[in-house]
Write a protein that holds these residues in place. Structure first.
Motif, PDB file in Angstrom:
ATOM      1  N   ARG A 374     -74.408   5.681 -15.866  1.00  0.00           N
ATOM      2  CA  ARG A 374     -73.037   5.797 -15.361  1.00  0.00           C
ATOM      3  C   ARG A 374     -72.774   7.173 -14.770  1.00  0.00           C
ATOM      4  O   ARG A 374     -71.989   7.303 -13.822  1.00  0.00           O
ATOM      5  CB  ARG A 374     -72.024   5.528 -16.480  1.00  0.00           C
ATOM      6  CG  ARG A 374     -72.026   4.132 -17.021  1.00  0.00           C
ATOM      7  CD  ARG A 374     -70.936   3.920 -18.040  1.00  0.00           C
ATOM      8  NE  ARG A 374     -69.618   3.840 -17.424  1.00  0.00           N
ATOM      9  CZ  ARG A 374     -68.558   3.307 -18.024  1.00  0.00           C
ATOM     10  NH1 ARG A 374     -68.653   2.821 -19.249  1.00  0.00           N
ATOM     11  NH2 ARG A 374     -67.392   3.264 -17.415  1.00  0.00           N
ATOM     12  N   GLN A 375     -73.405   8.197 -15.306  1.00  0.00           N
ATOM     13  CA  GLN A 375     -73.173   9.555 -14.818  1.00  0.00           C
ATOM     14  C   GLN A 375     -73.615   9.718 -13.367  1.00  0.00           C
ATOM     15  O   GLN A 375     -73.191  10.652 -12.680  1.00  0.00           O
ATOM     16  CB  GLN A 375     -73.923  10.560 -15.706  1.00  0.00           C
ATOM     17  CG  GLN A 375     -73.567  10.479 -17.184  1.00  0.00           C
ATOM     18  CD  GLN A 375     -72.092  10.728 -17.439  1.00  0.00           C
ATOM     19  OE1 GLN A 375     -71.525  11.700 -16.941  1.00  0.00           O
ATOM     20  NE2 GLN A 375     -71.463   9.856 -18.213  1.00  0.00           N
ATOM     21  N   PRO A 378     -70.523   7.889  -9.733  1.00  0.00           N
ATOM     22  CA  PRO A 378     -69.080   8.111  -9.579  1.00  0.00           C
ATOM     23  C   PRO A 378     -68.555   7.215  -8.460  1.00  0.00           C
ATOM     24  O   PRO A 378     -69.173   7.088  -7.395  1.00  0.00           O
ATOM     25  CB  PRO A 378     -68.982   9.591  -9.205  1.00  0.00           C
ATOM     26  CG  PRO A 378     -70.322   9.949  -8.652  1.00  0.00           C
ATOM     27  CD  PRO A 378     -71.317   9.078  -9.351  1.00  0.00           C
ATOM     28  N   SER A 475     -60.443   5.749 -12.765  1.00  0.00           N
ATOM     29  CA  SER A 475     -60.502   7.141 -13.204  1.00  0.00           C
ATOM     30  C   SER A 475     -59.325   7.418 -14.133  1.00  0.00           C
ATOM     31  O   SER A 475     -58.365   6.649 -14.207  1.00  0.00           O
ATOM     32  CB  SER A 475     -60.429   8.072 -11.985  1.00  0.00           C
ATOM     33  OG  SER A 475     -59.226   7.852 -11.276  1.00  0.00           O
ATOM     34  N   LEU A 482     -66.510   6.426 -13.435  1.00  0.00           N
ATOM     35  CA  LEU A 482     -67.971   6.301 -13.484  1.00  0.00           C
ATOM     36  C   LEU A 482     -68.308   4.835 -13.718  1.00  0.00           C
ATOM     37  O   LEU A 482     -67.857   4.227 -14.690  1.00  0.00           O
ATOM     38  CB  LEU A 482     -68.550   7.171 -14.604  1.00  0.00           C
ATOM     39  CG  LEU A 482     -68.252   8.677 -14.502  1.00  0.00           C
ATOM     40  CD1 LEU A 482     -68.795   9.408 -15.729  1.00  0.00           C
ATOM     41  CD2 LEU A 482     -68.860   9.252 -13.226  1.00  0.00           C
ATOM     42  N   VAL A 553     -72.549  13.140 -11.568  1.00  0.00           N
ATOM     43  CA  VAL A 553     -71.185  13.644 -11.521  1.00  0.00           C
ATOM     44  C   VAL A 553     -71.121  15.151 -11.748  1.00  0.00           C
ATOM     45  O   VAL A 553     -70.188  15.819 -11.285  1.00  0.00           O
ATOM     46  CB  VAL A 553     -70.310  12.901 -12.555  1.00  0.00           C
ATOM     47  CG1 VAL A 553     -70.748  13.234 -13.974  1.00  0.00           C
ATOM     48  CG2 VAL A 553     -68.832  13.196 -12.353  1.00  0.00           C
TER      49      VAL A 553
END
Length: 718
Positions: A374-375, A378, A475, A482, A553
Motif C-alpha cells: 500500500r505504501q 498513493p 485520504s 494509500l 509515499v
C-alpha cells in the motif's frame, strides 16, 4: 435554434432545435444540440418535487414523440419512422440520465429515493414504448425495403434490433391479455429490483470494535471513533470490511464481519429476490420461452443457457482440484497459527479464514506483503499514471475541465481528445467524470455509469459521457489515500469501461455504451460487456506498468524489482477458491432462472434461498455462514446480470486472447504500450460498441477465431 434554460434540477444548458424529421410524414421533435462542452450535472437546488417534475416532463415529451412515430406511413419507404424513433430514444436517454444519477451519488436520502422512483418511471416508459403493438405495426410497414435503401449499415442494424426487441417484449402475441400481463409483470420486476438495490445502497448499519479486536490492521485511524463508546466504527462497505478480513488477527473479529456481510439486507431483500424470480419466469413463459434463462441468453454471444452451463461446468472440472489443493495449504497455515502442527482434525478452515490466510500465504510463500504494498500506491499517483497509460495506449489526451458543473466537490471532469496521427484531429470525443470515494448513501460497489449516449441528432453528433463511481480508500487529514493493490487493479479495470463508453462512435443510442444500471436500452451483448475492460486490466500486472504505477509515499521510489517479479507471478496464485465460488454463483444464477422452483440439485429439491448455500459449499468445499443468504446483498442478479453472471469468466477467456497480442511484445523485449496496436484495439473493439456483434469485433482484432488457450494457460500457473 432557440437558447433555453430548462427548469429541471440539473440546470443543464441545452439548445432546442425544431426540425422536420420525415420528408413526407413530418413529426416535430426537439434535438439536444450539445457542443464539445461537458454536460452539466450540478443539482444544488434539487428537491424530490423537482426530480418528479422533470421525470414527468421527459416522459410526456417521449410519449409525444412515440405517438408521432406511430402516425408514419410507408409512402416514402425510406426508414423515416426508424430515424424518428432513434432520435426520440437518444434524447430521452440523455435527459433521463440527469434525473437518475442522483440515485447513485446524491447525499440526500429523499432525493435519492425520488431519483430511484424516476428510474422506475423511465424503465417502464421505455418498456412500454418498445412493447407497443401500434408502434410495432408502424415500423413493420416502414421496414419494407428500408434496409436495402439505407445509406449506412448501422441504420439497417438499428431497424433489425428494434423489431427484434419489440417482438421479445410481446409484440405479435395473439392475446392482448398476455401482452398486458407481460407489461404489468415487467413494471413489478423493475420496482422490486429498484427497491432491492436501494436497500443495499442505503444500508448504513455499522459495527463497533475495540482496538484490541482490530489487532493486525496497521492503520486504525481509517475507522472513525464512536462518540458514545469510544470504540472504532466499521461500516459494511469494502474500504472498511476488506482490511479486517485481510489483516485482523483475531478470528472472532473476522467472523463477526463476515457474518454481518453475509446477512446484509437479508430481512428486506430475500422476499424481493424470490418475488423477482417468480415474475421473471412468468414473463418468459407468456413470451413463449421455457424459462427466463432461455429468454436472456437468446441475444447474447453464448446463445443458450445450456451452452453457458456447459462452459461453466468445464471450468468447474478445471478448478476443483486447484481449489482443493489450495484449501489444504491454507488449512496447514492455520494449523501453524494455532499450534497444531500435527495435522489433527480438530482444526478446520472457516469461511472467515479464507481471505486472511490467502494473504498470509502470499506474503510468506510468494513474497507479496499487501500491507507493505500500500505504501507504494498513493491514489493521486496511481490515478494520474493510469490516465497517462491509457492516453499513450489509445492515442488520447485527457484534459481536466476545472469549471465543469459537478454534483460533489470530490468529482473531477475530463474531456477526451484524440491525438492519433491517423485521425488528423485533436477534437473532443467525449467526457468522463471521476467520483471515486465512498459517501453515505452512494452506490456501494464499483461501476461506470453512462451519463449520455453517442447518437446523431440531424447533422450534429451527441458526444458520450460517463462517470466512474468508485469506493476507493479515501485520504484523511494528514494522511494520503494509500490503495490496496486490489483497488489499483479495480481502478484500472473500471477506467477501461469509461474509455469504452467515451470512445463509442454510434449513430443510434441503442448501439452506444450502456448497461442495465440505466433505464434506457443500449449496449453490447452482456457477455461481451466485460471483454474490453478485462483485456485492459491485464496491463496492471506487467512489470513495466508496475514500475510506473508504484511510487513510495515517503521517498518516491518504485517497487523493487524483486517485489515486482513476485507480484506479477502471484497474480494467479491462490485463485482456486475464488474462481470456484464464482462458478458456483454463476451456476446458481442459471439454475434459479431455469423455472419457478423447487430446484433439483444432486437429486434433492431446494427453494431458491436454501439452494444458494448448498451450491456454494458443493463447489468450494467451504460452507457459507449458517442461516445466511448472501444473495440478498448481491447486486448483479437484480441489476441486469440475471442469467448472465457467467459473462464475467466468459468475457475473461476472450480478454486473455486479446491481450496475448500485447504480451507477445513483452516477450520480444518491446513495450506493451504499443500505440499502433492500441489504436487497432480502439478502432476494432472500443469505438464500434454495439454497432457490430462481439464475435465480429474479436475476429477483426485477432485476425482469427478466438481461442481459450491463453486463458487456460493461466490456469496452469495457479
Amino acid at each position: 435554434e432557440i437558447s433555453q434554460q430548462p427548469s429541471f434540477m440539473f440546470q443543464h444548458r441545452i439548445r432546442i432545435a425544431k426540425q422536420i424529421v420525415l420528408s413526407n410524414h413530418r413529426t416535430m421533435t426537439s434535438i439536444i444540440s450539445l457542443s464539445a462542452n461537458p454536460p452539466s450535472f450540478s443539482f444544488p437546488n434539487a428537491t424530490p418535487a423537482t426530480v418528479h417534475q422533470e421525470a414527468k416532463e421527459i416522459k410526456q415529451k417521449f410519449t409525444q414523440a412515440i405517438n408521432s412515430v406511430k402516425q408514419c406511413s410507408s409512402s416514402s419507404n425510406n426508414g423515416g419512422a426508424f430515424a424518428a424513433l432513434s432520435l426520440a430514444l437518444g434524447e430521452a436517454s440523455a435527459a433521463s440520465a440527469r434525473v437518475t444519477l442522483p440515485s447513485m451519488v446524491h447525499g440526500d436520502a429523499d432525493i435519492r429515493a425520488a431519483s430511484h422512483a424516476a428510474k422506475d418511471v423511465f424503465k417502464n416508459m421505455f418498456d412500454a414504448a418498445l412493447s407497443d403493438e401500434e408502434l410495432y405495426k408502424a415500423l413493420l410497414v416502414n421496414s419494407n425495403g428500408a434496409g436495402k435503401s439505407s445509406d449506412h449499415e448501422e441504420d439497417t442494424r438499428f431497424q433489425q434490433n428494434i423489431l427484434r426487441t419489440l417482438r421479445r417484449n410481446g409484440c405479435g402475441l395473439e392475446s392482448k391479455s398476455d401482452q398486458s400481463t407481460v407489461q404489468t409483470k415487467r413494471q413489478q420486476i423493475e420496482e422490486t429490483c429498484t427497491a432491492f438495490c436501494a436497500a443495499i445502497n442505503e444500508h448504513d448499519e455499522f459495527m463497533l470494535f475495540t482496538e484490541e479486536e482490530l489487532e493486525g490492521i496497521d492503520d486504525l485511524d481509517q475507522f472513525s471513533i464512536d462518540g458514545t463508546t469510544g470504540m472504532r466504527k466499521l461500516g459494511l462497505k469494502a474500504p472498511d470490511t476488506m482490511p479486517v478480513l485481510k489483516f485482523a488477527k483475531k478470528s472472532n473479529t473476522r467472523k463477526q464481519v463476515l457474518e454481518a456481510l453475509s446477512k446484509k439486507c437479508q430481512v428486506k431483500n430475500t422476499p424481493r429476490f424470490v418475488e423477482v424470480l417468480k415474475l421473471r419466469d412468468g414473463c418468459a413463459k407468456l413470451l413463449g420461452y421455457e424459462n427466463h434463462a432461455q429468454y436472456m441468453c437468446e441475444t447474447k454471444m453464448v446463445g443458450t443457457p445450456e451452452k453457458a452451463e456447459e462452459f461453466l461446468l468445464e471450468l468447474v472440472d478445471v478448478y476443483e482440484p486447484i481449489c482443493k489443493r489450495e484449501l489444504e495449504l491454507l488449512l496447514d497455515r492455520k494449523r501453524k497459527d494455532v499450534g497444531d502442527s500435527g495435522g489433527g482434525s480438530s482444526v478446520s478452515l472457516d469461511p472467515w479464514d479464507i481471505v486472511y490466510y490467502t494473504r498470509l500465504y502470499k506474503a510468506e510463500c510468494a513474497g507479496v506483503d499487501e500491507a507493505a504494498l500500500r505504501q507504494y500506491f498513493p491514489l493521486e499517483h496511481v490515478k494520474s499514471t493510469i490516465l497517462s497509460i491509457y492516453e499513450e495506449l489509445l492515442g488520447l489526451r485527457f484534459e481536466r475541465v476545472l469549471d465543469a458543473k459537478v454534483w460533489h466537490e470530490d468529482v473531477e471532469c475530463y474531456a477526451v481528445h484524440s491525438v492519433s496521427p491517423e485521425d488528423g484531429s485533436d477534437g473532443v470525443l467525449g467526457h468522463f467524470y471521476l467520483d471515486i470515494f465512498p459517501r453515505k448513501g452512494k452506490y456501494s460497489h464499483q461501476c461506470v455509469y453512462p451519463l449520455q449516449p453517442s447518437y446523431k441528432a440531424g447533422n450534429k453528433r451527441i458526444l458520450p459521457a460517463c462517470v466512474n463511481i468508485g469506493n476507493l480508500t479515501p485520504s484523511r487529514e494528514g494522511s494520503p489515500s494509500l490503495l490496496l493493490f486490489r483497488e489499483v487493479e479495480t481502478f484500472f479495470h473500471e477506467f477501461g469501461h469509461a474509455c469504452h463508453c467515451v470512445l463509442t462512435n454510434s449513430r443510434h443510442s441503442l448501439h452506444s455504451w450502456a448497461w442495465s444500471a440505466v433505464p434506457w436500452p443500449g449496449g453490447v451483448e452482456q457477455d461481451f460487456l466485460e471483454v474490453p475492460s478485462m483485456m485492459l486490466e491485464n496491463f496492471v500486472w506487467c512489470p513495466e506498468i508496475l514500475r510506473r504505477l508504484s511510487k513510495h509515499v515517503s521517498d518516491g521510489s518504485c517497487l523493487p524489482e524483486s517485489t515486482i517479479g513476485a507480484l506479477s507471478k502471484s497474480r494467479f496464485l491462490m485463485t482456486g477458491y475464488g474462481k470456484s465460488k464464482y462458478l458456483a454463483m454463476a451456476l446458481y444464477d442459471l439454475k434459479v432462472h431455469s423455472g419457478p422452483g423447487p430446484y433439483v440439485f444432486e437429486g434433492k429439491e431446494y427453494d431458491a434461498v436454501s439452494l444458494y448455500n448448498v451450491m456454494i459449499e458443493k463447489y468450494t468445499g467451504i460452507a457459507p455462514m449458517p442461516e445466511s443468504f448472501a444473495a440478498a446483498s448481491w447486486f448483479h442478479l437484480l441489476m441486469g446480470y440475471d442469467a448472465g453472471y457467467y459473462g464475467y469468466i466468459y468475457s475473461e477467456t476472450f480478454a486473455a486472447d486479446l491481450f496475448s497480442k500485447f504480451s507477445e511484445l513483452s516477450r520480444d523485449n518491446k513495450s506493451v504500450i504499443d500505440a499502433h496496436l492500441g489504436k487497432k484495439y480502439r478502432d476494432t473493439i472500443l469505438s464500434p460498441c454495439a454497432t457490430v456483434d462481439g464475435d465480429v469485433m474479436l475476429l477483426d482484432f485477432l485476425g482469427r477465431e478466438p481461442s481459450k488457450d491463453a486463458f487456460l494457460s493461466r490456469v496452469s500457473m495457479t
